[in-house]
Design a protein around this motif. Structure first.
Motif, PDB file in Angstrom:
ATOM      1  N   GLY A   1       0.712  -1.171   0.136  1.00  0.00           N
ATOM      2  CA  GLY A   1      -0.132   0.048  -0.052  1.00  0.00           C
ATOM      3  C   GLY A   1       0.868   1.392  -0.063  1.00  0.00           C
ATOM      4  N   ARG A   2       2.077   1.272   0.121  1.00  0.00           N
ATOM      5  CA  ARG A   2       3.054   2.506   0.339  1.00  0.00           C
ATOM      6  C   ARG A   2       3.173   2.745  -1.243  1.00  0.00           C
ATOM      7  NH1 ARG A   2       5.111   3.753   4.876  1.00  0.00           N
ATOM      8  NH2 ARG A   2       6.585   5.098   4.116  1.00  0.00           N
ATOM      9  N   PRO A   3       3.437   4.086  -1.646  1.00  0.00           N
ATOM     10  CA  PRO A   3       3.520   4.485  -3.008  1.00  0.00           C
ATOM     11  C   PRO A   3       4.958   4.176  -3.689  1.00  0.00           C
ATOM     12  CG  PRO A   3       3.862   6.254  -1.591  1.00  0.00           C
ATOM     13  CD  PRO A   3       3.405   5.228  -0.679  1.00  0.00           C
ATOM     14  N   GLY A   4       4.895   4.030  -4.982  1.00  0.00           N
ATOM     15  CA  GLY A   4       6.208   3.773  -5.646  1.00  0.00           C
ATOM     16  C   GLY A   4       6.747   2.198  -5.690  1.00  0.00           C
ATOM     17  N   VAL A   5       7.788   2.179  -5.508  1.00  0.00           N
ATOM     18  CA  VAL A   5       8.494   0.829  -5.309  1.00  0.00           C
ATOM     19  C   VAL A   5       9.233   0.717  -4.015  1.00  0.00           C
ATOM     20  CG1 VAL A   5       9.880  -0.899  -6.213  1.00  0.00           C
ATOM     21  CG2 VAL A   5       8.730   0.610  -7.677  1.00  0.00           C
ATOM     22  N   PRO A   6       8.534   0.435  -2.676  1.00  0.00           N
ATOM     23  CA  PRO A   6       8.826   0.513  -1.411  1.00  0.00           C
ATOM     24  C   PRO A   6       9.880  -0.818  -1.510  1.00  0.00           C
ATOM     25  CG  PRO A   6       6.690  -0.204  -1.451  1.00  0.00           C
ATOM     26  CD  PRO A   6       7.121   0.197  -2.965  1.00  0.00           C
ATOM     27  N   THR A   7      11.042  -0.550  -0.571  1.00  0.00           N
ATOM     28  CA  THR A   7      11.919  -1.879  -0.595  1.00  0.00           C
ATOM     29  C   THR A   7      12.361  -1.881   1.113  1.00  0.00           C
ATOM     30  OG1 THR A   7      12.733  -1.543  -2.584  1.00  0.00           O
ATOM     31  CG2 THR A   7      14.151  -3.008  -1.215  1.00  0.00           C
ATOM     32  N   ALA A   8      12.293  -3.152   1.622  1.00  0.00           N
ATOM     33  CA  ALA A   8      12.914  -3.258   2.839  1.00  0.00           C
ATOM     34  C   ALA A   8      14.174  -3.722   2.811  1.00  0.00           C
ATOM     35  CB  ALA A   8      11.864  -4.264   3.923  1.00  0.00           C
ATOM     36  N   LEU A   9      15.122  -3.246   3.461  1.00  0.00           N
ATOM     37  CA  LEU A   9      16.502  -3.427   3.732  1.00  0.00           C
ATOM     38  C   LEU A   9      16.881  -3.697   4.920  1.00  0.00           C
ATOM     39  CD1 LEU A   9      19.335  -3.721   2.200  1.00  0.00           C
ATOM     40  CD2 LEU A   9      19.749  -1.397   2.873  1.00  0.00           C
ATOM     41  N   ASN A  10      17.610  -4.866   5.079  1.00  0.00           N
ATOM     42  CA  ASN A  10      17.993  -5.256   6.609  1.00  0.00           C
ATOM     43  C   ASN A  10      19.820  -5.555   6.276  1.00  0.00           C
ATOM     44  OD1 ASN A  10      17.660  -6.270   9.309  1.00  0.00           O
ATOM     45  ND2 ASN A  10      18.926  -7.967   8.800  1.00  0.00           N
ATOM     46  N   ILE A  11      20.432  -4.812   7.103  1.00  0.00           N
ATOM     47  CA  ILE A  11      21.998  -4.981   6.912  1.00  0.00           C
ATOM     48  C   ILE A  11      22.453  -5.434   8.289  1.00  0.00           C
ATOM     49  CG2 ILE A  11      24.193  -3.859   6.676  1.00  0.00           C
ATOM     50  CD1 ILE A  11      22.575  -1.568   5.507  1.00  0.00           C
ATOM     51  N   GLY A  12      22.464  -6.910   8.375  1.00  0.00           N
ATOM     52  CA  GLY A  12      23.028  -7.716   9.310  1.00  0.00           C
ATOM     53  C   GLY A  12      24.456  -8.194   9.034  1.00  0.00           C
ATOM     54  N   GLY A  13      24.763  -9.191   9.683  1.00  0.00           N
ATOM     55  CA  GLY A  13      26.208  -9.822   8.940  1.00  0.00           C
ATOM     56  C   GLY A  13      26.079  -9.891   7.435  1.00  0.00           C
ATOM     57  N   ILE A  14      24.862 -10.384   7.030  1.00  0.00           N
ATOM     58  CA  ILE A  14      24.466 -10.550   5.556  1.00  0.00           C
ATOM     59  C   ILE A  14      23.503  -9.404   5.435  1.00  0.00           C
ATOM     60  CG2 ILE A  14      23.672 -12.106   3.774  1.00  0.00           C
ATOM     61  CD1 ILE A  14      26.546 -12.762   4.703  1.00  0.00           C
ATOM     62  N   ALA A  15      23.589  -8.750   4.361  1.00  0.00           N
ATOM     63  CA  ALA A  15      22.154  -7.893   3.914  1.00  0.00           C
ATOM     64  C   ALA A  15      21.309  -8.523   3.079  1.00  0.00           C
ATOM     65  CB  ALA A  15      23.068  -6.527   2.955  1.00  0.00           C
TER      66      ALA A  15
END
Length: 393
Positions: free
Chosen positions: A160-174
């Motif tokens: 439902g968020r506009p555009g192309v929303p992306t979630a990014l998690n930066i742990g030991g591996i991203a």
């Protein structure tokens, strides 16, 4: 339902426990999450050393695996008891434990197996609550990558968020999850988040430090273009999604091999180069997806040099914000995600996103360990929730 989510990431430095009140709306379309807070506890030094010594590429024994499985389970159990007492007032109804990933068997573009330690029986005995654990193997058995499992929660949260929303998690591996304007969601591991940076700091300080606090070393250094080019030649970056990786690839031995011929490199220059590597590989992965918004979480968000480099690398017009803007603080998001996955499992609902992991279809994930009371499963809802709403009690 009050649920405690437990996890320790690929940096294997601490255990996090996030508690949430989770309820399905009347129609079952929306899952509401009310955050109750998070507590964290570092692994004891002896346990952390034993865990680090058993991880690839180091050899290990079945005796070591058994001891680690028990001691990690006990560490998770102690924190679960604390989380129940401090965050749930002793009224937690379910514990969801991701455990500690020690090996992710990936080759030829496929994942053949995955192993998380932290025996759930210790958690169930200590808390009295049922425990859902071992989430990844169900997706792997169905042909999936087994990661990133948080992609289901990311799609529910971003929808439902506009555009192309992306979630990014930066742990030991991203890893990232993107919702393109058309077509299904996409999720995969982009490469090393903090893994190579942490390995470099550990080597440079003879083990006295485990990470580049506040990016202080990287801030004093300069990127070495020749080394960056060599690191970017890693074939993993060119594999198609879905794909996953881990410290089975990006470990201290990998870094030593990459540094062959760079004998005079200073620690600050090395950290600056590795920090740029993480920022570049994340941005390179995001660019073809047309990401318009990146919602970041994980330990890497606490490194201001990394986040500054990531802003430089992202395409013009791509917003970068903290997941706290969506109600889940960056340091807590993954633990909350596993609380949601445990809730879904207990209710007989799928916990994977097949379009993201590559599995043959949706699967109810995990194994269920009863607590000290008789186990009573709730009736299975008529449908799986479509969206996740974060609210306050």
């Amino acid at each position: 339902m009050k649920v405690v989510g437990l996890m320790s990431g690929t940096s294997h430095d601490a255990v996090d426990a996030a508690a949430a009140e989770l309820t399905l709306d009347g129609a079952g379309h929306t899952l509401r999450l009310v955050p109750l807070g998070m507590v964290s506890a570092p692994y004891e030094d002896a346990l952390r050393r034993a865990l680090a010594a058993a991880l690839p590429p180091s050899p290990t024994t079945m005796a070591d695996v058994c001891r680690l499985d028990t001691r990690i389970g006990q560490a998770f159990a102690a924190l679960a008891v604390r989380a129940d007492r401090e965050l749930c007032g002793g009224r937690a109804e379910l514990i969801a434990s991701h455990g500690q990933t020690v090996y992710h068997w990936a080759s030829g573009g496929r994942v053949h197996g995955t192993l998380q330690l932290g025996r759930p029986a210790w958690i169930a005995e200590a808390t009295g609550c049922p425990v859902v654990s071992d989430f990844r193997p169900g997706d792997v058995a169905a042909g999936g990558q087994g990661a990133p499992l948080v992609s289901l929660i990311d799609t529910m949260l971003l929808r439902g968020r506009p555009g192309v929303p992306t979630a990014l998690n930066i742990g030991g591996i991203a890893n990232l999850t993107a919702l393109p304007a058309t077509g299904p969601a996409v999720a995969f591991d982009t490469g090393p988040g903090n893994a190579l940076m942490d390995a470099a700091v550990h080597a440079a300080t003879s083990g006295r430090a485990g990470y580049d606090a506040d990016g202080a070393l990287a801030a004093r250094g300069r990127v070495v273009p020749a080394l960056l080019r060599r690191l970017l030649d890693e074939p993993y970056y060119r594999l198609p999604a879905p794909k996953t990786t881990g410290k089975e690839l990006f470990h201290s031995g990998y870094l030593r091999t990459a540094l062959d011929g760079f004998d005079s490199l200073t620690p600050p220059d090395l950290l600056a180069t590795l920090t740029r590597l993480t920022a570049r590989t994340v941005a390179d992965a995001l660019r073809p997806l047309g990401a318009t918004e990146v919602v970041a979480s994980g330990g890497g968000t606490r490194n201001p040099v990394l986040m500054s480099m990531l802003r430089e690398e992202l395409a013009a017009g791509t917003a970068l914000l903290d997941s706290g803007a969506l109600g889940l603080p960056a340091a807590e998001k993954e633990a909350y995600a596993f609380a949601v996955l445990g809730f879904l499992t207990l209710n007989g609902l799928p916990g994977n996103a097949p379009e993201c992991t590559g599995a043959r279809g949706p699967r109810v994930l995990g194994s269920l360990t009863p607590g000290r009371r008789p186990l009573r499963l709730p009736p299975v809802p008529a449908r799986a929730p479509h969206s996740l709403v974060v609210g306050r009690g």
